[in-house]
Design an enzyme around this catalytic site. Structure first.
Site, PDB file in Angstrom:
ATOM      1  CE  LYS A   7      -3.505  -2.776   0.922  1.00 25.92           C
ATOM      2  NZ  LYS A   7      -4.762  -2.957   0.248  1.00 25.92           N
TER       3      LYS A   7
HETATM    4  C1  LIG Z   1      -0.956  -7.722   2.401  1.00 25.13           C
HETATM    5  C2  LIG Z   1      -2.082  -7.666   1.439  1.00 25.13           C
HETATM    6  N1  LIG Z   1      -2.068  -8.521   0.399  1.00 25.13           N
HETATM    7  C3  LIG Z   1      -3.057  -8.508  -0.511  1.00 25.13           C
HETATM    8  C4  LIG Z   1      -4.123  -7.648  -0.408  1.00 25.13           C
HETATM    9  C5  LIG Z   1      -5.177  -7.677  -1.483  1.00 25.13           C
HETATM   10  O1  LIG Z   1      -5.081  -6.547  -2.306  1.00 25.13           O
HETATM   11  P1  LIG Z   1      -6.355  -6.003  -3.073  1.00 25.13           P
HETATM   12  O2  LIG Z   1      -7.345  -5.610  -2.054  1.00 25.13           O
HETATM   13  O3  LIG Z   1      -5.864  -4.841  -3.847  1.00 25.13           O
HETATM   14  O4  LIG Z   1      -6.863  -7.116  -3.907  1.00 25.13           O
HETATM   15  C6  LIG Z   1      -4.182  -6.750   0.663  1.00 25.13           C
HETATM   16  C7  LIG Z   1      -5.281  -5.791   0.859  1.00 25.13           C
HETATM   17  O5  LIG Z   1      -6.279  -5.749   0.261  1.00 25.13           O
HETATM   18  C8  LIG Z   1      -3.120  -6.746   1.589  1.00 25.13           C
HETATM   19  O6  LIG Z   1      -3.114  -5.868   2.571  1.00 25.13           O
HETATM   20  N1  LIG Z   2      -6.227  -5.064   2.436  1.00 26.52           N
HETATM   21  C1  LIG Z   2      -6.735  -3.763   2.565  1.00 26.52           C
HETATM   22  C2  LIG Z   2      -8.218  -3.691   2.395  1.00 26.52           C
HETATM   23  C3  LIG Z   2      -8.549  -3.294   0.986  1.00 26.52           C
HETATM   24  O1  LIG Z   2      -8.291  -1.999   0.891  1.00 26.52           O
HETATM   25  P1  LIG Z   2      -7.940  -1.150  -0.396  1.00 26.52           P
HETATM   26  O2  LIG Z   2      -7.519   0.127   0.214  1.00 26.52           O
HETATM   27  O3  LIG Z   2      -6.820  -1.786  -1.140  1.00 26.52           O
HETATM   28  O4  LIG Z   2      -9.170  -0.984  -1.164  1.00 26.52           O
HETATM   29  C4  LIG Z   2      -6.218  -3.202   3.867  1.00 26.52           C
HETATM   30  O5  LIG Z   2      -5.220  -3.705   4.336  1.00 26.52           O
HETATM   31  O6  LIG Z   2      -6.762  -2.288   4.422  1.00 26.52           O
END
Ligand SMILES: Cc1ncc(COP(=O)(O)O)c(C=O)c1O
Ligand SMILES: N[C@@H](CCOP(=O)(O)O)C(=O)O
Length: 471
Positions: free
Chosen positions: A116
């Site tokens: 993120k």
């Molecule tokens: C560590 C981790 N891996 C994978 C995901 C999945 O990503 P996305 O929600 O963009 O599919 C998330 C959060 O959503 C995450 O925090």
């Molecule tokens: N895995 C995410 C939840 C999804 O959030 P997004 O911001 O990717 O739409 C989290 O860790 O908060």
């Protein structure tokens, strides 16, 4: 570049917006998600020219068609250098080879140890740049299953003209994830532990965007992947990794641990832009709505099961709407009707012709707890790599997928193993240490409000503390 909502009727009642406007808006007023009016293309020569360039420069080349004239190329370059200068690895998102076919793309070298940071470090700077041009205060409202929250708080803490309210499902995130949020004591940061699941929190955030009692007084925006700017910044690392593995002259497949369908949708956009992607493997845990949707058309939301990969404990995947919009010929009226029906019934069946289109690039795998643990222990034994549970789901799916052995498969390593120390220790027998920069995390003071899973309670909390749009 102009942007429209996935739910726009096409009757001209909503004017297209530019990148600055969609970044500050977060979510469209009609409940839809913003998308560019068309996917920009990069030529093979432009992709070939990326070979050997630093991450920030590739970021500029990939993102500039989406940004248009709201930033000059030099302004964009300066923001990228600031954002990616905070990463602990010089390569920003290094590639690590596991064996002849498998690679990990380490996306966790940013300040809060998850992928993120790649988008949110930039988004924090974009907010600041755009708000400096306007006399306006922004109220960011977000939902997190642990990682978005910590990355967004790091990116926004202490910034003037922004407040951030972050909802997390109480007791359903790791202790490291929680502390990464609740130990940031800046006055513009408000942590809320809420009863319910991530899906409940996400639904409340979306409801707030459609509530005139909130939007008439406050300029609210999003840091979740519903905000287009988040996804845009995530497209970059697909180009970065593929370019190192020989693109555009060689195809690459990606395995993506998936929850809200944001990260893997960024890969889809990279493919639409011309990156030769052989396959995008959508890897889910037992919260498998996306696997069911892509394998047999069943997009019906069950209840969320708590797992050792809590960030992916999601049953309603916001960005799937962006894919449905494309699969449906970019018909906003049809997408709006489809999503309204889903919101009422929590059920959607996807027609075989739409599924067939999706299958030209996506496949999916559901990974249970046992296979996830096995992937963690094998990565350690066979390649000396300690991986986190989310990455393990991606790697397990990569190893089960039907991909030509001559095509490299890159698994996105989405989080540092130290964020999920208990699960890693259970699977491998060794407990990852916290990286030095957060070594004192458990000595820091925490601040967090606890609220029931009730919209009115959350709304009252936010509106009593947020600064109105005009200050
Ligand atoms: C560590 C981790 N891996 C994978 C995901 C999945 O990503 P996305 O929600 O963009 O599919 C998330 C959060 O959503 C995450 O925090
Ligand atoms: N895995 C995410 C939840 C999804 O959030 P997004 O911001 O990717 O739409 C989290 O860790 O908060």
């Amino acid at each position: 570049m102009e942007y429209i909502s996935t739910r726009a009727s096409g009757s001209g009642d909503a004017e297209p917006l530019n990148f600055e406007q969609v970044t500050l808006a977060g979510l469209a007023g009609d409940g839809g998600l913003y998308v560019p009016t068309h996917w920009p293309k990069l030529t093979s020569a432009e992709i070939a020219d990326m070979a050997g360039l630093p991450y920030s420069e590739i970021a500029v080349r990939v993102m500039r068609p989406f940004i248009g004239d709201v930033l000059t190329e030099d302004e964009l370059r300066d923001l990228c250098e600031q954002a990616y200068g905070r990463f602990a690895h010089k390569a920003v998102t290094p590639l690590v080879q596991l064996d002849g076919q498998h690679w990990l793309l380490e996306l966790f070298h940013g300040p809060t140890l998850a992928f993120k940071d790649v988008a949110l470090q930039l988004l924090g700077l974009l907010f600041e740049t755009f708000l400096a041009r306007q006399d306006k205060h922004l109220t960011v409202v977000g939902a997190t299953s642990g990682d978005t929250g910590s990355a967004a708080i790091d990116a926004l803490a202490g910034r003037e003209k922004v407040d951030i309210f972050m909802l997390h499902p109480d007791g359903r995130i790791s202790d490291v994830q929680r502390r990464q949020m609740t130990t940031v004591l800046a006055p513009n940061v408000h942590n809320i532990a809420m009863d319910g699941s991530f899906d409940d929190a996400q639904a409340m955030v979306k409801r707030m965007f459609a509530d005139p009692e909130v939007t008439d007084r406050f300029a609210i925006s999003a840091v979740n992947s519903i905000n287009w700017a988040r996804l845009m910044a995530q497209i970059v690392y697909y180009f970065y990794a593929a370019s190192q593995l020989g693109a555009p002259h060689r195809k690459v497949a990606f395995s993506v641990p998936t929850g809200n369908f944001g990260d893997v949708f960024a890969g889809y956009v990279a493919a639409q832009m011309g990156l030769p992607i052989e396959r995008l493997i959508v890897a889910t845990n037992v919260n498998d709505i996306l696997h069911r949707a892509l394998s047999n058309g069943d997009y019906s939301a069950g209840t969320v099961t708590a797992t050792a990969a809590p960030s992916m404990d999601i049953q309603i995947s916001s960005n799937f709407e962006r894919l449905l919009f494309d699969l449906e010929g970019r018909d906003g009226a049809k997408t709006a009707a489809r999503m309204k029906a889903f919101e009422e019934t929590r059920d959607m069946q996807i027609a075989p012709e739409m599924l067939a289109k999706a299958a030209s690039i996506f496949s999916s795998e559901r990974v249970d707890a046992e296979s996830m643990a096995l992937a963690m222990s094998q990565a350690q034994e066979a390649a000396g790599q300690v991986i986190d549970p989310h990455t393990a789901i991606g790697l397990s799916a990569a190893r089960s997928a039907d991909v030509d052995p001559s095509v490299p498969i890159v698994t996105l390593a989405t989080a540092h193993p130290a964020k999920f120390r208990d699960a890693v220790e259970r699977a491998t027998g060794s407990r990852p240490a916290l990286p030095r920069r957060i070594g004192d995390l458990f000595d820091r003071e925490e601040a967090c409000d606890k609220l029931p899973g009730d919209y009115d309670a959350v709304k009252a909390f936010v509106t009593s503390r947020a600064t109105p749009a005009n200050g």
